[in-house]
Design a protein around this motif. Structure first.
Motif, short mmCIF file in Angstrom:
data_model
loop_
_atom_site.label_atom_id
_atom_site.label_comp_id
_atom_site.label_asym_id
_atom_site.label_seq_id
_atom_site.Cartn_x
_atom_site.Cartn_y
_atom_site.Cartn_z
N TRP A 154 6.44 39.02 -51.54
CA TRP A 154 6.13 38.32 -50.29
C TRP A 154 6.79 39.00 -49.10
CZ3 TRP A 154 2.28 35.79 -52.01
CH2 TRP A 154 2.30 35.21 -53.27
N THR A 155 6.37 40.25 -48.85
CA THR A 155 6.91 41.04 -47.74
C THR A 155 5.77 41.73 -47.01
OG1 THR A 155 7.25 42.91 -49.26
CG2 THR A 155 9.14 41.46 -48.86
N THR A 156 5.94 41.91 -45.72
CA THR A 156 4.92 42.59 -44.91
C THR A 156 4.70 44.01 -45.41
OG1 THR A 156 5.56 41.28 -42.99
CG2 THR A 156 4.24 43.24 -42.57
N GLY A 157 3.44 44.40 -45.54
CA GLY A 157 3.09 45.73 -46.03
C GLY A 157 2.89 45.80 -47.52
N ARG A 158 3.19 44.72 -48.23
CA ARG A 158 3.05 44.70 -49.69
C ARG A 158 1.59 44.75 -50.09
NH1 ARG A 158 6.63 44.29 -54.31
NH2 ARG A 158 5.26 43.86 -56.07
N LYS A 159 1.26 45.60 -51.08
CA LYS A 159 -0.08 45.69 -51.64
C LYS A 159 -0.24 44.62 -52.72
CE LYS A 159 -1.20 49.48 -49.34
NZ LYS A 159 -2.23 49.48 -48.28
N LEU A 160 -1.39 43.96 -52.74
CA LEU A 160 -1.64 42.90 -53.70
C LEU A 160 -2.95 43.14 -54.43
CD1 LEU A 160 -0.84 39.79 -51.45
CD2 LEU A 160 0.70 40.91 -53.07
N ASN A 161 -2.97 42.87 -55.73
CA ASN A 161 -4.22 42.89 -56.50
C ASN A 161 -4.98 41.60 -56.21
OD1 ASN A 161 -3.62 45.35 -57.91
ND2 ASN A 161 -2.22 44.20 -59.21
N LEU A 162 -6.24 41.72 -55.82
CA LEU A 162 -7.04 40.55 -55.44
C LEU A 162 -8.19 40.33 -56.40
CD1 LEU A 162 -7.35 41.07 -51.57
CD2 LEU A 162 -5.56 39.85 -52.82
N GLU A 163 -8.45 39.07 -56.69
CA GLU A 163 -9.63 38.69 -57.46
C GLU A 163 -10.10 37.32 -56.98
OE1 GLU A 163 -11.25 37.56 -61.94
OE2 GLU A 163 -9.16 38.20 -61.69
N GLN A 164 -11.37 37.23 -56.60
CA GLN A 164 -11.94 35.94 -56.23
C GLN A 164 -12.27 35.15 -57.50
OE1 GLN A 164 -14.73 38.08 -53.36
NE2 GLN A 164 -14.43 36.16 -52.28
N ALA A 165 -12.31 33.82 -57.36
CA ALA A 165 -12.47 32.95 -58.52
C ALA A 165 -13.78 33.23 -59.25
CB ALA A 165 -12.41 31.49 -58.08
N LEU A 166 -13.73 33.05 -60.56
CA LEU A 166 -14.88 33.25 -61.43
C LEU A 166 -15.96 32.22 -61.13
CD1 LEU A 166 -15.90 34.78 -64.03
CD2 LEU A 166 -14.82 32.94 -65.34
N LYS A 167 -17.21 32.69 -61.05
CA LYS A 167 -18.36 31.78 -60.86
C LYS A 167 -19.13 31.69 -62.18
CE LYS A 167 -19.02 33.06 -55.99
NZ LYS A 167 -17.92 34.07 -55.95
N LEU A 168 -19.79 30.56 -62.39
CA LEU A 168 -20.61 30.41 -63.59
C LEU A 168 -21.66 31.52 -63.63
CD1 LEU A 168 -21.19 26.54 -63.77
CD2 LEU A 168 -19.77 27.94 -65.29
N GLY A 169 -21.76 32.19 -64.76
CA GLY A 169 -22.72 33.28 -64.90
C GLY A 169 -22.11 34.65 -64.68
N ASP A 170 -20.87 34.70 -64.09
CA ASP A 170 -20.21 35.99 -63.91
C ASP A 170 -19.80 36.57 -65.26
OD1 ASP A 170 -20.46 35.78 -61.20
OD2 ASP A 170 -18.35 35.36 -60.80
#
Length: 205
Positions: free
Chosen positions: A78-94
């Protein structure tokens, strides 16, 4: 619910302290696909979108991170400039390309080894005793939001567990795992199925 398949890398570009943290994360998503109230896993932590803006390829979203969440996760995340792995929530059928992931961190581990091995990166994580029963060779685990397969497991004398994984070049490039170094803290989530199996075993005793 998530799959542990990272779809973008975001960057924390602003943090405000309003009791809890109010964090803005730059990302390449289309803001129209990020509904207010939607969930996005940020390096394995399920957070709720409270604001959004920008345009596709140059967007941002904001989340509120409670002190409780900070205390239970890798705090240098939780620091400025930190890189984060992102994933949006799973949808039905994904497609379920990884394994079922809830976005709830079970423990924080530390990188004990990070070295090149063949064409991959060999990572060994030292994790606390609380999750040792849930870590199994050839089983699944989530590291900073990335679904991975455990290659080796060693139980330490103090009850902690050390487990090894191999990060292939593609995974290293499209996630933050390729930049991990010895001593780095990582968010760990055990396999949901392992959790239920452990509970069933305890009830048989």
């Amino acid at each position: 619910m998530f799959t542990g398949i990272v779809t973008a890398i975001g960057t924390i570009d602003n943090i405000e302290h309003k009791g809890d943290m109010h964090i803005r994360i730059a990302c390449p998503y289309d803001p129209e696909t990020m509904a207010i109230g939607a969930s996005i896993a940020c390096s394995g932590v399920c957070l709720t979108v409270v604001e959004r803006g920008g345009e596709e390829g140059d967007a941002w979203f904001a989340v509120d991170v409670s002190n409780e969440t900070v205390s239970c996760t890798a705090q240098d995340q939780w620091t400025t400039g930190r890189k984060l792995n992102l994933e949006q929530a799973l949808k039905l059928g994904d497609e379920l390309g990884g394994h079922l992931v809830t976005g709830h961190v079970d423990a924080v581990g530390r990188v004990a080894v990070a070295r090149e091995e063949g064409g991959s990166i060999r990572i060994e994580i030292l994790a606390p005793q609380s999750i040792a029963p849930y870590v199994a060779e050839k089983g699944s685990i989530t590291i900073d939001g990335v679904s991975l397969t455990v290659n080796s497991v060693v139980d330490e004398d103090n009850g902690d567990v050390r487990f090894g994984l191999n990060i292939i070049p593609h995974t290293g490039e499209v996630t933050t795992l390729g930049a991990l170094e010895q001593g780095d803290a990582v968010n760990l989530e055990i396999d949901v199925l392992a959790r239920y199996l452990k509970r069933m075993e305890s009830l048989r005793k």
